[in-house]
Design a protein around this motif. Structure first.
Motif, PDB file in Angstrom:
ATOM      1  N   GLN A  54       1.037  -1.247  -0.081  1.00 14.54           N
ATOM      2  CA  GLN A  54      -0.115   0.098   0.059  1.00 14.54           C
ATOM      3  C   GLN A  54       0.635   1.213   0.123  1.00 14.54           C
ATOM      4  OE1 GLN A  54      -2.836  -0.331   3.380  1.00 14.54           O
ATOM      5  NE2 GLN A  54      -3.963  -1.888   2.370  1.00 14.54           N
ATOM      6  N   ASN A  76       1.187   6.609  -2.552  1.00 18.08           N
ATOM      7  CA  ASN A  76       0.092   6.385  -1.777  1.00 18.08           C
ATOM      8  C   ASN A  76       0.337   7.373  -0.312  1.00 18.08           C
ATOM      9  OD1 ASN A  76      -2.311   6.058  -0.259  1.00 18.08           O
ATOM     10  ND2 ASN A  76      -2.196   3.666   0.372  1.00 18.08           N
ATOM     11  N   GLU A  77       0.063   8.829  -0.699  1.00 17.27           N
ATOM     12  CA  GLU A  77       0.541   9.610   0.312  1.00 17.27           C
ATOM     13  C   GLU A  77       0.172   9.383   1.749  1.00 17.27           C
ATOM     14  OE1 GLU A  77      -2.817  11.741  -1.691  1.00 17.27           O
ATOM     15  OE2 GLU A  77      -1.340  10.227  -2.133  1.00 17.27           O
ATOM     16  N   HIS A  78      -0.899   8.624   1.793  1.00 17.27           N
ATOM     17  CA  HIS A  78      -1.437   8.538   3.119  1.00 17.27           C
ATOM     18  C   HIS A  78      -1.081   7.109   3.792  1.00 17.27           C
ATOM     19  CE1 HIS A  78      -3.899  12.070   2.427  1.00 17.27           C
ATOM     20  NE2 HIS A  78      -4.558  11.346   1.439  1.00 17.27           N
ATOM     21  N   SER A  79      -0.237   6.336   3.153  1.00 16.88           N
ATOM     22  CA  SER A  79       0.008   5.103   3.910  1.00 16.88           C
ATOM     23  C   SER A  79       0.995   4.929   5.071  1.00 16.88           C
ATOM     24  CB  SER A  79       0.952   4.158   2.680  1.00 16.88           C
ATOM     25  OG  SER A  79       2.190   5.027   2.059  1.00 16.88           O
ATOM     26  N   VAL A  81       3.447   7.457   7.780  1.00 21.66           N
ATOM     27  CA  VAL A  81       3.761   9.090   8.444  1.00 21.66           C
ATOM     28  C   VAL A  81       4.929   9.120   8.990  1.00 21.66           C
ATOM     29  CG1 VAL A  81       2.841  10.893   9.965  1.00 21.66           C
ATOM     30  CG2 VAL A  81       0.994   9.576   8.495  1.00 21.66           C
ATOM     31  N   ASN A  98       3.806  13.133   5.125  1.00 21.26           N
ATOM     32  CA  ASN A  98       3.428  11.983   4.654  1.00 21.26           C
ATOM     33  C   ASN A  98       4.555  11.618   3.939  1.00 21.26           C
ATOM     34  OD1 ASN A  98       3.307  13.787   2.344  1.00 21.26           O
ATOM     35  ND2 ASN A  98       1.192  13.872   2.186  1.00 21.26           N
ATOM     36  N   ILE A 104       1.883  17.534   7.004  1.00 22.19           N
ATOM     37  CA  ILE A 104       0.486  17.342   7.459  1.00 22.19           C
ATOM     38  C   ILE A 104       0.044  18.428   8.316  1.00 22.19           C
ATOM     39  CG2 ILE A 104      -1.300  15.819   8.225  1.00 22.19           C
ATOM     40  CD1 ILE A 104       0.280  13.390   7.370  1.00 22.19           C
ATOM     41  N   GLN A 134      -4.602  14.122  14.540  1.00 23.03           N
ATOM     42  CA  GLN A 134      -4.713  13.848  13.041  1.00 23.03           C
ATOM     43  C   GLN A 134      -5.452  12.249  12.874  1.00 23.03           C
ATOM     44  OE1 GLN A 134      -4.106  15.995  10.581  1.00 23.03           O
ATOM     45  NE2 GLN A 134      -3.559  17.473  12.270  1.00 23.03           N
ATOM     46  N   ILE A 136      -4.421   9.403  13.255  1.00 21.74           N
ATOM     47  CA  ILE A 136      -3.321   8.398  12.726  1.00 21.74           C
ATOM     48  C   ILE A 136      -3.002   7.368  13.754  1.00 21.74           C
ATOM     49  CG2 ILE A 136      -1.050   8.345  11.808  1.00 21.74           C
ATOM     50  CD1 ILE A 136      -1.134  11.299  11.134  1.00 21.74           C
ATOM     51  N   ARG A 140       0.606   3.286  11.610  1.00 17.70           N
ATOM     52  CA  ARG A 140       1.035   3.974  10.501  1.00 17.70           C
ATOM     53  C   ARG A 140       2.406   4.914  10.320  1.00 17.70           C
ATOM     54  NH1 ARG A 140      -3.558   7.391   8.637  1.00 17.70           N
ATOM     55  NH2 ARG A 140      -2.207   8.477   7.088  1.00 17.70           N
TER      56      ARG A 140
END
Length: 388
Positions: A54, A76-79, A81, A98, A104, A134, A136, A140
């Motif tokens: 991912q 996938n910038e959100h995969s 942190v 990210n 972020i 955030q 998160i 991650r």
């Protein structure tokens, strides 16, 4: 040995492909294979492994052929942190980045930094608060990097000595990992800021030096995109080069170090011999009023700073030199004075060999560099089953 070599190449290819997609996506598998000089089959396997983790995702773009969409890949910038933290005198800054290098969120907090126990507790609370804000999950978070001034053993994660905080042999990595339950890295703040500057610079520099003039004096070299560390991560500690063994005492334990002629606390001590002086703002104001004693103090400091730039250029022969630190970033008149003194000290071959610039990495520069260093660790240490 052959199996080890094959595994190394697979891992290296995965890292290179991910980095290329982050920098150039959206991009097709055919373009990846062509750029990386690998077979389409190998490119497809690596793309599949990155997609399975991912770290990249498919996007569909219109082609020149009517009604046909082609499959492209982008990060996938959100995969994942990355967390970057800077410890400065009286201030702690932190941010979350990210996968594609965008901050972020970033925050700055005033706090007491005299005692490392308090700072560890404070960072633990602050980072956990940013993660919660955030929404998160900790699964991650790829890691946390802390940047601070001083001699840092980045392999062990210890602060060997920081004159700014008067910390010695502080196992900061161990203490923060216990507090955060995340992998933590510790590094010198100027090295991290230089990395951020290098990544953000629009011109294709190969070798970049950053010089910091503020509470301390230091330098950092980025060569071919990597931080040059030397043995024990001590490269760039020009602030502790001895200019006069009979000079002023330096907190490092020696006398007459370069920073005793330039760093803010020493300038204020010198100014206080004429009149009480509590802040650099007061000294800068006296300089602007052209009070002779203030002019003499800052012109002398600027002369030493200009010579420091010259010596670093002679040693490293960089493409660009970036000036940073509070004396440069907060006091334009002092920055201009340092640049003037340096210009007067250069010799012909040197003066045309590099660009002299003021950093654009202000405020959150160390935070960004710290987060980028974790990003790079992730990319270099990919370990999937797929590969070339």
């Amino acid at each position: 040995m052959r199996v080890k070599d094959q595994n190394f190449l697979k891992k290296q290819n995965q890292s290179l492909v991910l980095e290329y997609i982050i920098q150039n996506g959206p991009i097709s598998r055919a373009e990846i294979a062509k750029h990386m000089a690998m077979s389409p089959t190998s490119a497809s396997r690596i793309v599949a492994s990155l997609e399975e983790e991912q770290l990249i995702k498919e996007v569909y773009l219109e082609t020149d052929e009517v009604g046909r969409k082609a499959t492209y890949y982008t990060a996938n910038e959100h995969s994942v942190v990355f967390v970057g933290v800077e410890i400065d005198v009286g201030v702690v800054r932190a941010g979350l980045m990210n996968l594609i290098g965008e901050l972020i969120t970033a925050r700055s907090f005033q706090t007491n930094t005299d005692h490392y126990e308090h700072v560890v507790e404070f960072i633990g609370q602050m980072v956990n608060e940013l993660i919660r804000e955030q929404q998160i999950g900790k699964d991650r978070i790829a890691g946390v990097c802390i940047g601070l001034p001083g001699l840092i053993d980045n392999e062990k994660g210890t602060v060997e000595f920081s004159a700014q905080f008067n910390w010695r042999n502080v196992p900061l990595k161990q203490l923060l990992e216990q507090k955060l339950d995340l992998e933590v890295f510790i590094d010198n703040e100027l090295k991290l800021k230089a990395l951020a500057e290098y990544v953000s610079a629009s011109l294709p520099y190969k070798n970049v030096v950053m010089l910091g003039f503020g509470k301390g004096v230091g330098s950092a070299l980025i060569t071919d995109g990597e931080i040059y560390r030397g043995t024990n991560n001590m490269s760039g500690e020009i602030g502790h080069m001895t200019l006069d063994p009979y000079g002023a005492y330096c907190p490092c334990g020696n006398f007459g170090c370069l920073q005793t002629y330039i760093a803010i606390d020493f300038l204020l001590d010198e100014a206080s011999k004429t009149q009480p002086m509590d802040s650099m703002d007061e000294l800068a104001a006296a300089y602007q009023k052209k009070e002779k004693w203030a002019v003499n103090i800052l012109e002398k400091a600027a002369t030493y700073a200009g010579l420091a730039i010259k010596n670093v250029v002679c040693a490293y022969n960089p493409d660009a030199v970036f000036l940073s630190g509070s004396l440069i970033e907060d006091y334009q008149e002092i920055a201009e004075l340092i640049i003037e003194k340096h210009s007067n000290s250069t010799w012909f071959p040197e003066s045309y060999s590099y660009e002299l610039l003021v950093t654009q990495m202000k405020g959150m520069g160390v935070v960004k560099g710290a987060a980028l260093s974790v990003q790079r660790k992730l990319i270099k240490n990919l370990d999937f089953k797929g590969g070339a």
